[in-house]
Write a protein that holds these residues in place. Structure first.
Motif: not given
Length: 128
Positions: A10-26
């Motif tokens: 999620y963004t700091p404002q609460g919006g959902k992030i739909e990026d599989i690349g960021l999930a892999e980075d996590y």
């Protein structure tokens, strides 16, 4: 990565992030207490179950904020220090993430410094 599809960010404002690349980075990110610093973003949990994400390109300044927390015990009051990693971008505070352990904030700042060229570390008073 099969696990990445199960990571919700999620963004700091609460919006959902739909990026599989960021999930892999996590998943691959270096961990320091409640913080994870990846190659693309800073990830954190702030007192709950949601995982928040701030892309590194948005961060240009980071510092530690120490907050004294007054507690009451049998012999009187006692102040305990709590620590916050504060990250900023373009003069705006993007996040202020709580932890009780100062070394986690120090480790996260060091990881951010390694990944963000020109990152400004330390508190700077606001312009008058």
């Amino acid at each position: 990565m099969a696990e990445a599809k199960n990571i919700r960010l999620y963004t700091p404002q609460g919006g959902k992030i739909e990026d599989i690349g960021l999930a892999e980075d996590y998943i691959r990110a270096d961990k320091a207490g409640p913080f994870r610093v990846g190659q693309r973003a800073l990830f954190y949990r702030d007192g709950g179950l949601k995982r928040y994400c701030i892309p590194l390109e948005q961060i240009d300044h980071a510092f530690t904020r120490v907050v004294a927390c007054a507690t009451h015990c049998c012999c009187g009051t006692m102040d305990l220090n709590t620590f916050r990693l504060v990250v900023c971008g373009k003069g705006q505070e993007l996040a202020s993430v709580y932890t009780e352990t100062e070394s986690y904030v120090d480790q996260a700042q060091e990881l951010l410094k390694q990944r963000i060229p020109g990152l400004k570390l330390g508190y700077t008073a606001p312009a008058p």
